[in-house]
Design a protein around this motif. Structure first.
Motif, PDB file in Angstrom:
ATOM      1  N   ILE A   1      11.620   5.660   1.861  1.00 55.82           N
ATOM      2  CA  ILE A   1      12.374   4.376   1.880  1.00 55.82           C
ATOM      3  C   ILE A   1      13.022   4.214   0.419  1.00 55.82           C
ATOM      4  O   ILE A   1      12.277   4.631  -0.654  1.00 55.82           O
ATOM      5  N   GLY A   2      14.475   4.132   0.508  1.00 57.19           N
ATOM      6  CA  GLY A   2      15.228   4.300  -0.673  1.00 57.19           C
ATOM      7  C   GLY A   2      15.748   3.059  -1.063  1.00 57.19           C
ATOM      8  O   GLY A   2      15.094   1.813  -0.598  1.00 57.19           O
TER       9      GLY A   2
ATOM     10  N   GLY B   1       0.729  -1.441  -0.118  1.00 57.48           N
ATOM     11  CA  GLY B   1       0.110   0.059  -0.134  1.00 57.48           C
ATOM     12  C   GLY B   1       0.843   1.235   0.120  1.00 57.48           C
ATOM     13  O   GLY B   1       0.295   2.263  -0.034  1.00 57.48           O
ATOM     14  N   VAL B   2       2.137   1.263   0.175  1.00 54.38           N
ATOM     15  CA  VAL B   2       3.047   2.387   0.412  1.00 54.38           C
ATOM     16  C   VAL B   2       3.247   2.877  -1.246  1.00 54.38           C
ATOM     17  O   VAL B   2       3.534   2.127  -2.063  1.00 54.38           O
ATOM     18  N   PRO B   3       3.058   4.160  -1.472  1.00 57.86           N
ATOM     19  CA  PRO B   3       2.976   4.671  -3.060  1.00 57.86           C
ATOM     20  C   PRO B   3       4.485   4.524  -3.457  1.00 57.86           C
ATOM     21  O   PRO B   3       5.558   4.753  -2.615  1.00 57.86           O
ATOM     22  N   VAL B   4       4.703   4.289  -4.679  1.00 58.79           N
ATOM     23  CA  VAL B   4       6.057   3.995  -5.390  1.00 58.79           C
ATOM     24  C   VAL B   4       6.581   5.142  -5.968  1.00 58.79           C
ATOM     25  O   VAL B   4       5.520   5.500  -6.985  1.00 58.79           O
ATOM     26  N   VAL B   5       7.565   6.030  -5.835  1.00 55.99           N
ATOM     27  CA  VAL B   5       7.822   7.115  -7.038  1.00 55.99           C
ATOM     28  C   VAL B   5       9.280   6.548  -7.497  1.00 55.99           C
ATOM     29  O   VAL B   5      10.065   5.997  -6.843  1.00 55.99           O
ATOM     30  N   VAL B   6       9.720   6.495  -8.908  1.00 57.95           N
ATOM     31  CA  VAL B   6      10.847   6.091  -9.538  1.00 57.95           C
ATOM     32  C   VAL B   6      11.217   7.276 -10.330  1.00 57.95           C
ATOM     33  O   VAL B   6      10.452   8.015 -11.051  1.00 57.95           O
ATOM     34  N   TYR B   7      12.657   7.334 -10.340  1.00 56.51           N
ATOM     35  CA  TYR B   7      13.149   8.328 -10.993  1.00 56.51           C
ATOM     36  C   TYR B   7      13.240   7.987 -12.366  1.00 56.51           C
ATOM     37  O   TYR B   7      13.179   6.828 -12.727  1.00 56.51           O
TER      38      TYR B   7
ATOM     39  N   MET C   1      11.907  14.791   5.406  1.00 52.64           N
ATOM     40  CA  MET C   1      11.189  13.155   5.747  1.00 52.64           C
ATOM     41  C   MET C   1      12.452  12.711   6.177  1.00 52.64           C
ATOM     42  O   MET C   1      13.665  13.128   5.974  1.00 52.64           O
ATOM     43  N   ARG C   2      12.494  11.352   6.952  1.00 55.53           N
ATOM     44  CA  ARG C   2      13.492  10.656   6.996  1.00 55.53           C
ATOM     45  C   ARG C   2      13.617   9.614   5.943  1.00 55.53           C
ATOM     46  O   ARG C   2      12.736   9.095   5.491  1.00 55.53           O
ATOM     47  N   LEU C   3      15.175   9.193   5.882  1.00 54.73           N
ATOM     48  CA  LEU C   3      15.324   8.058   4.804  1.00 54.73           C
ATOM     49  C   LEU C   3      15.530   6.933   5.277  1.00 54.73           C
ATOM     50  O   LEU C   3      16.401   6.746   6.397  1.00 54.73           O
ATOM     51  N   CYS C   4      14.811   5.968   5.162  1.00 58.34           N
ATOM     52  CA  CYS C   4      15.115   4.572   5.733  1.00 58.34           C
ATOM     53  C   CYS C   4      15.605   3.602   4.634  1.00 58.34           C
ATOM     54  O   CYS C   4      14.848   3.736   3.372  1.00 58.34           O
ATOM     55  N   ARG C   5      16.340   2.758   4.954  1.00 51.60           N
ATOM     56  CA  ARG C   5      16.798   1.766   3.834  1.00 51.60           C
ATOM     57  C   ARG C   5      16.497   0.218   4.217  1.00 51.60           C
ATOM     58  O   ARG C   5      16.357  -0.433   3.149  1.00 51.60           O
ATOM     59  N   THR C   6      16.022  -0.010   5.349  1.00 51.53           N
ATOM     60  CA  THR C   6      15.755  -1.512   5.655  1.00 51.53           C
ATOM     61  C   THR C   6      14.156  -1.542   6.234  1.00 51.53           C
ATOM     62  O   THR C   6      13.760  -0.409   6.815  1.00 51.53           O
ATOM     63  N   PRO C   7      13.337  -2.610   6.143  1.00 54.62           N
ATOM     64  CA  PRO C   7      12.353  -2.737   6.779  1.00 54.62           C
ATOM     65  C   PRO C   7      12.633  -2.607   8.504  1.00 54.62           C
ATOM     66  O   PRO C   7      11.594  -1.939   8.879  1.00 54.62           O
TER      67      PRO C   7
ATOM     68  N   THR D   1       4.408   7.149   4.285  1.00 58.41           N
ATOM     69  CA  THR D   1       5.642   6.623   3.943  1.00 58.41           C
ATOM     70  C   THR D   1       5.589   6.585   2.430  1.00 58.41           C
ATOM     71  O   THR D   1       4.394   6.372   1.887  1.00 58.41           O
ATOM     72  N   VAL D   2       6.767   6.905   1.743  1.00 56.83           N
ATOM     73  CA  VAL D   2       6.799   6.507   0.217  1.00 56.83           C
ATOM     74  C   VAL D   2       8.271   5.961  -0.032  1.00 56.83           C
ATOM     75  O   VAL D   2       9.129   6.259   0.532  1.00 56.83           O
ATOM     76  N   ILE D   3       7.881   5.107  -1.116  1.00 52.37           N
ATOM     77  CA  ILE D   3       8.849   4.225  -1.621  1.00 52.37           C
ATOM     78  C   ILE D   3       9.790   5.304  -2.673  1.00 52.37           C
ATOM     79  O   ILE D   3       8.919   5.742  -3.577  1.00 52.37           O
ATOM     80  N   PHE D   4      10.897   5.577  -2.718  1.00 55.14           N
ATOM     81  CA  PHE D   4      11.627   6.083  -3.768  1.00 55.14           C
ATOM     82  C   PHE D   4      12.959   5.487  -4.426  1.00 55.14           C
ATOM     83  O   PHE D   4      13.826   5.501  -3.438  1.00 55.14           O
ATOM     84  N   VAL D   5      12.781   5.295  -5.570  1.00 55.52           N
ATOM     85  CA  VAL D   5      13.852   4.324  -5.955  1.00 55.52           C
ATOM     86  C   VAL D   5      14.415   4.888  -7.348  1.00 55.52           C
ATOM     87  O   VAL D   5      13.687   5.494  -7.817  1.00 55.52           O
ATOM     88  N   PRO D   6      15.629   4.845  -7.850  1.00 53.50           N
ATOM     89  CA  PRO D   6      16.544   3.826  -7.286  1.00 53.50           C
ATOM     90  C   PRO D   6      17.834   4.575  -6.659  1.00 53.50           C
ATOM     91  O   PRO D   6      18.871   4.102  -6.311  1.00 53.50           O
ATOM     92  N   ASP D   7      17.665   5.986  -6.866  1.00 53.93           N
ATOM     93  CA  ASP D   7      18.960   6.940  -6.587  1.00 53.93           C
ATOM     94  C   ASP D   7      19.090   7.178  -4.875  1.00 53.93           C
ATOM     95  O   ASP D   7      18.402   7.995  -4.434  1.00 53.93           O
TER      96      ASP D   7
END
Ligand code: 13P
Ligand code: SF4
Length: 343
Positions: A207-208, A130-136, A186-192, A167-173
């Motif tokens: 989420i990076g 359910g977390v929205p995904v943003v891709v570069y 926002m804070r950047l997290c890399r792991t669950p 929460t937002v997923i932001f990949v891949p950079d």
């Protein structure tokens, strides 16, 4: 126009950047390209990183990823020749599927686009339902097809700001993610595990993913510091794919076109560009009175694949056509169109 005419125009713009002997060869190639372009009803899009003679002769439009994306969407030409890397040419095909899209080299990749595939994004969606995904935009079509939103360096902050989710997923950079997170608070997290730990200050979570641009990854804070010692009033401009500490040390961060505009519109004693080095040549050509401090060991090997020779061969042989399977294209188009609506 004749070869002589192209040569005179190039000499006028590039006399301080490219030796005349080389311009003569480039003018012949550019003239042949301009003729074929008309015959084939083609439009040429050129990214800001193209080498100076190509950049200043054959493209109908030049710009950053976002500007070229918009130009690709609205062209009525039959063929689009994309002088840039493959993810950019794919974006043109996604937005204007009735056109033939050609790229001058099949080897023009990108370390960021290579750092993630569609399976990786599906796995992130499984872990964070359910977390929205943003891709570069520096990703391939199948990755964009998995996303809710696309973004470029020119609008990443606006796109993330527009999403109403904790929460937002932001990949891949990973550096762009850190820079965007910093900008929007926002804070950047890399792991669950990091995501599961609530932010003590109530900040939203980005989420990076560990992708990096092999060019921008090379710049360090020491480069900025030593340039400032050597050239006391230097204005330091950095692309947001640079490390967050480099962005922090710089005076300005923005897309390639934003950097070009910043040099054009300001009057600093000198400028240091922390980005791909051909763009510096193009800026010098347009601002001969300004002083640029160069770090020229940093050339993108993928952009370097695109030459006038290859562009001519592309038009002659109608080669390296971009194909995006329709089910992927329609899904990828949704994420890009959503971005274009936001920004
Ligand atoms: P821009 O969108 O800022 O032109 O960046 C593209 C790119 O690949 C930078 O390395
Ligand atoms: Fe990719 Fe970096 Fe080259 Fe841009 S400069 S195309 S991000 S490898």
């Amino acid at each position: 126009m004749s070869v002589r005419g192209v040569f005179d125009e190039l000499k006028d713009k590039l006399r301080d950047v490219v030796p005349e002997a080389e311009l003569r060869i480039k003018a012949e190639l550019a003239d042949a390209i301009l003729r074929l372009k008309r015959e084939r009803n083609a439009v040429i899009l050129g990214h800001n990183y193209m080498e100076p003679a190509l950049f200043h002769s054959v493209p109908d439009y030049t710009g950053d990823s976002l500007e070229l994306c918009r130009a690709a969407a609205r062209t009525s030409a039959e063929t689009i020749v994309f002088c840039g890397v493959r993810f950019m040419a794919e974006t043109a095909k996604i937005l204007n599927p009735a056109k033939t899209v050609l790229i001058p080299s099949p080897d023009a990749g990108c370390s960021l686009a290579a750092s993630i595939d569609a399976g990786d994004v599906r796995e992130l969606k499984r872990r964070f339902p359910g977390v929205p995904v943003v891709v570069y935009i520096n990703t391939y079509a199948d990755v964009k097809a998995e996303a809710d939103y696309c973004c470029t360096s020119g609008n990443a902050v606006d796109v993330v700001r527009s999403i109403e989710s904790d929460t937002v997923i932001f990949v891949p950079d990973e550096y762009l993610a850190a820079n965007v997170a910093g900008e929007v608070g926002m804070r950047l997290c890399r792991t669950p595990a990091e995501v599961d730990r609530p932010a003590s200050d109530g900040r939203r979570t980005l989420i990076g993913w560990p992708g990096r641009c092999e060019v921008h990854d090379r710049f360090r804070v020491q480069d900025v510091e030593s340039a400032r010692r050597q050239f006391p009033d230097v204005l330091v401009l950095a692309h947001p794919e640079c490390r967050p500490e480099v962005i922090e040390a710089a005076d300005f961060a923005g897309s390639t076109s934003a950097m070009i505009r910043r040099v054009r519109d300001t009057d600093a004693a000198s400028y240091l560009l922390l980005t791909e080095c051909s763009m510096g040549d193009n800026i010098i050509a347009e601002n001969p009175q300004k002083k640029l401090v160069r770090i020229c060991s940093v050339r993108c090997p993928h952009m370097n694949e695109i030459t006038l020779e290859q562009t001519l061969a592309t038009l002659e042989k109608k080669r390296y056509e971009i194909d995006v399977p329709e089910p992927i294209r329609t899904r990828a188009a949704r994420s890009i169109e959503r971005m274009l609506t936001v920004a």
